[in-house]
Design a protein around this motif. Sequence first.
Motif, PDB file in Angstrom:
ATOM      1  N   LYS A   5     -40.718  58.728 -41.966  1.00 36.93           N
ATOM      2  CA  LYS A   5     -39.659  59.739 -41.959  1.00 36.93           C
ATOM      3  C   LYS A   5     -38.865  59.670 -40.654  1.00 36.93           C
ATOM      4  CE  LYS A   5     -38.725  64.613 -42.219  1.00 36.93           C
ATOM      5  NZ  LYS A   5     -39.249  65.947 -42.138  1.00 36.93           N
ATOM      6  N   TYR A   6     -39.567  59.529 -39.534  1.00 40.46           N
ATOM      7  CA  TYR A   6     -38.902  59.476 -38.230  1.00 40.46           C
ATOM      8  C   TYR A   6     -38.111  58.173 -38.066  1.00 40.46           C
ATOM      9  CZ  TYR A   6     -41.682  63.549 -37.117  1.00 40.46           C
ATOM     10  OH  TYR A   6     -42.227  64.789 -37.125  1.00 40.46           O
ATOM     11  N   ILE A   7     -38.657  57.079 -38.579  1.00 44.16           N
ATOM     12  CA  ILE A   7     -37.940  55.801 -38.508  1.00 44.16           C
ATOM     13  C   ILE A   7     -36.653  55.885 -39.317  1.00 44.16           C
ATOM     14  CG2 ILE A   7     -38.046  53.358 -39.131  1.00 44.16           C
ATOM     15  CD1 ILE A   7     -41.080  53.531 -38.612  1.00 44.16           C
ATOM     16  N   SER A  10     -34.071  57.845 -37.442  1.00 44.00           N
ATOM     17  CA  SER A  10     -33.507  57.116 -36.304  1.00 44.00           C
ATOM     18  C   SER A  10     -32.467  56.105 -36.761  1.00 44.00           C
ATOM     19  CB  SER A  10     -34.611  56.434 -35.503  1.00 44.00           C
ATOM     20  OG  SER A  10     -35.107  55.319 -36.189  1.00 44.00           O
ATOM     21  N   PHE A  11     -32.696  55.431 -37.908  1.00 37.78           N
ATOM     22  CA  PHE A  11     -31.707  54.492 -38.432  1.00 37.78           C
ATOM     23  C   PHE A  11     -30.442  55.220 -38.853  1.00 37.78           C
ATOM     24  CE2 PHE A  11     -34.953  51.215 -38.663  1.00 37.78           C
ATOM     25  CZ  PHE A  11     -34.211  50.101 -38.322  1.00 37.78           C
ATOM     26  N   GLN A  12     -30.583  56.360 -39.508  1.00 37.31           N
ATOM     27  CA  GLN A  12     -29.404  57.128 -39.910  1.00 37.31           C
ATOM     28  C   GLN A  12     -28.618  57.574 -38.690  1.00 37.31           C
ATOM     29  OE1 GLN A  12     -31.069  60.227 -42.312  1.00 37.31           O
ATOM     30  NE2 GLN A  12     -31.201  58.933 -44.135  1.00 37.31           N
ATOM     31  N   HIS A  13     -29.315  57.965 -37.642  1.00 31.95           N
ATOM     32  CA  HIS A  13     -28.645  58.395 -36.408  1.00 31.95           C
ATOM     33  C   HIS A  13     -27.898  57.228 -35.757  1.00 31.95           C
ATOM     34  CE1 HIS A  13     -27.889  60.758 -32.834  1.00 31.95           C
ATOM     35  NE2 HIS A  13     -28.374  59.766 -32.103  1.00 31.95           N
ATOM     36  N   SER A  14     -28.522  56.036 -35.732  1.00 28.73           N
ATOM     37  CA  SER A  14     -27.860  54.878 -35.117  1.00 28.73           C
ATOM     38  C   SER A  14     -26.624  54.454 -35.905  1.00 28.73           C
ATOM     39  CB  SER A  14     -28.834  53.711 -34.968  1.00 28.73           C
ATOM     40  OG  SER A  14     -29.110  53.133 -36.216  1.00 28.73           O
ATOM     41  N   TYR A  15     -26.662  54.598 -37.257  1.00 28.04           N
ATOM     42  CA  TYR A  15     -25.487  54.276 -38.056  1.00 28.04           C
ATOM     43  C   TYR A  15     -24.345  55.244 -37.768  1.00 28.04           C
ATOM     44  CZ  TYR A  15     -28.394  51.253 -41.017  1.00 28.04           C
ATOM     45  OH  TYR A  15     -29.216  50.276 -41.491  1.00 28.04           O
ATOM     46  N   LYS A  16     -24.671  56.524 -37.658  1.00 30.93           N
ATOM     47  CA  LYS A  16     -23.634  57.538 -37.458  1.00 30.93           C
ATOM     48  C   LYS A  16     -23.020  57.470 -36.068  1.00 30.93           C
ATOM     49  CE  LYS A  16     -25.471  60.807 -40.788  1.00 30.93           C
ATOM     50  NZ  LYS A  16     -26.239  62.026 -40.977  1.00 30.93           N
ATOM     51  N   LYS A  40     -37.498  39.465 -40.672  1.00 30.77           N
ATOM     52  CA  LYS A  40     -37.975  40.782 -41.083  1.00 30.77           C
ATOM     53  C   LYS A  40     -36.778  41.649 -41.424  1.00 30.77           C
ATOM     54  CE  LYS A  40     -39.366  41.500 -36.520  1.00 30.77           C
ATOM     55  NZ  LYS A  40     -40.127  42.104 -35.488  1.00 30.77           N
ATOM     56  N   PRO A  41     -36.992  42.688 -42.209  1.00 28.58           N
ATOM     57  CA  PRO A  41     -35.872  43.572 -42.544  1.00 28.58           C
ATOM     58  C   PRO A  41     -35.397  44.363 -41.337  1.00 28.58           C
ATOM     59  CG  PRO A  41     -37.914  44.397 -43.498  1.00 28.58           C
ATOM     60  CD  PRO A  41     -38.218  43.072 -42.898  1.00 28.58           C
ATOM     61  N   THR A  42     -34.099  44.621 -41.278  1.00 31.88           N
ATOM     62  CA  THR A  42     -33.539  45.421 -40.196  1.00 31.88           C
ATOM     63  C   THR A  42     -33.994  46.866 -40.316  1.00 31.88           C
ATOM     64  OG1 THR A  42     -31.609  43.994 -40.277  1.00 31.88           O
ATOM     65  CG2 THR A  42     -31.386  46.023 -39.042  1.00 31.88           C
ATOM     66  N   ASN A  43     -34.016  47.376 -41.533  1.00 31.84           N
ATOM     67  CA  ASN A  43     -34.470  48.734 -41.802  1.00 31.84           C
ATOM     68  C   ASN A  43     -35.727  48.646 -42.671  1.00 31.84           C
ATOM     69  OD1 ASN A  43     -34.779  51.411 -42.471  1.00 31.84           O
ATOM     70  ND2 ASN A  43     -32.645  51.743 -43.005  1.00 31.84           N
ATOM     71  N   VAL A 117     -26.730  47.640 -44.440  1.00 36.08           N
ATOM     72  CA  VAL A 117     -27.284  47.496 -43.102  1.00 36.08           C
ATOM     73  C   VAL A 117     -26.270  47.857 -42.027  1.00 36.08           C
ATOM     74  CG1 VAL A 117     -28.376  45.903 -41.497  1.00 36.08           C
ATOM     75  CG2 VAL A 117     -28.827  45.686 -43.896  1.00 36.08           C
ATOM     76  N   GLY A 118     -24.997  47.540 -42.265  1.00 34.00           N
ATOM     77  CA  GLY A 118     -23.985  47.862 -41.269  1.00 34.00           C
ATOM     78  C   GLY A 118     -22.612  47.398 -41.720  1.00 34.00           C
ATOM     79  N   ASN A 119     -21.595  47.799 -40.942  1.00 31.43           N
ATOM     80  CA  ASN A 119     -20.249  47.323 -41.238  1.00 31.43           C
ATOM     81  C   ASN A 119     -19.405  47.332 -39.974  1.00 31.43           C
ATOM     82  OD1 ASN A 119     -19.766  50.034 -40.909  1.00 31.43           O
ATOM     83  ND2 ASN A 119     -18.836  50.347 -42.888  1.00 31.43           N
ATOM     84  N   ASP A 120     -18.355  46.532 -40.001  1.00 39.64           N
ATOM     85  CA  ASP A 120     -17.353  46.560 -38.940  1.00 39.64           C
ATOM     86  C   ASP A 120     -16.008  46.769 -39.615  1.00 39.64           C
ATOM     87  OD1 ASP A 120     -16.842  44.093 -40.035  1.00 39.64           O
ATOM     88  OD2 ASP A 120     -17.450  42.936 -38.288  1.00 39.64           O
TER      89      ASP A 120
END
Length: 136
Positions: A5-7, A10-16, A40-43, A117-120
Amino acid sequence: MGAFKYIKESFQHSYKTRSDDYRKRITLWRNSNTVTRSEKPTNPVRARELGYKAKKGIMIARVRVLRGKRARRKASLGRKPGKNVKMMNPGIPLTQIAERKAIEKFRNMDAVNSYFVGNDGSRQYIEVILREKPAN
């Protein structure tokens, strides 16, 4: 509450917030190939939710897909008002496009699932979970 849950949070926070780690990751991916195998997977939490296990026969591929609408070919042989559209929606989600690209690259694999995973500015990065095709 478990660690997953915490991981996930943290990923949602880093994306935002577009953290420094996230930006470094995106700049590395921008210079890599369109479809690259990932160790390995990023998330890891999202990957496990969608069926990833760290075992033989299952792998992760990171795929770069162009965002937005696609340019349409010009109409040939005269004026056609119905075909006078410059940009057109591809009609399928970008995750599906990414899965197709990954299967083209790794022909002995089947796509299990995929996740963002991400975007630019112009591209979106999607990780595709692949497994070996069963031998017949």
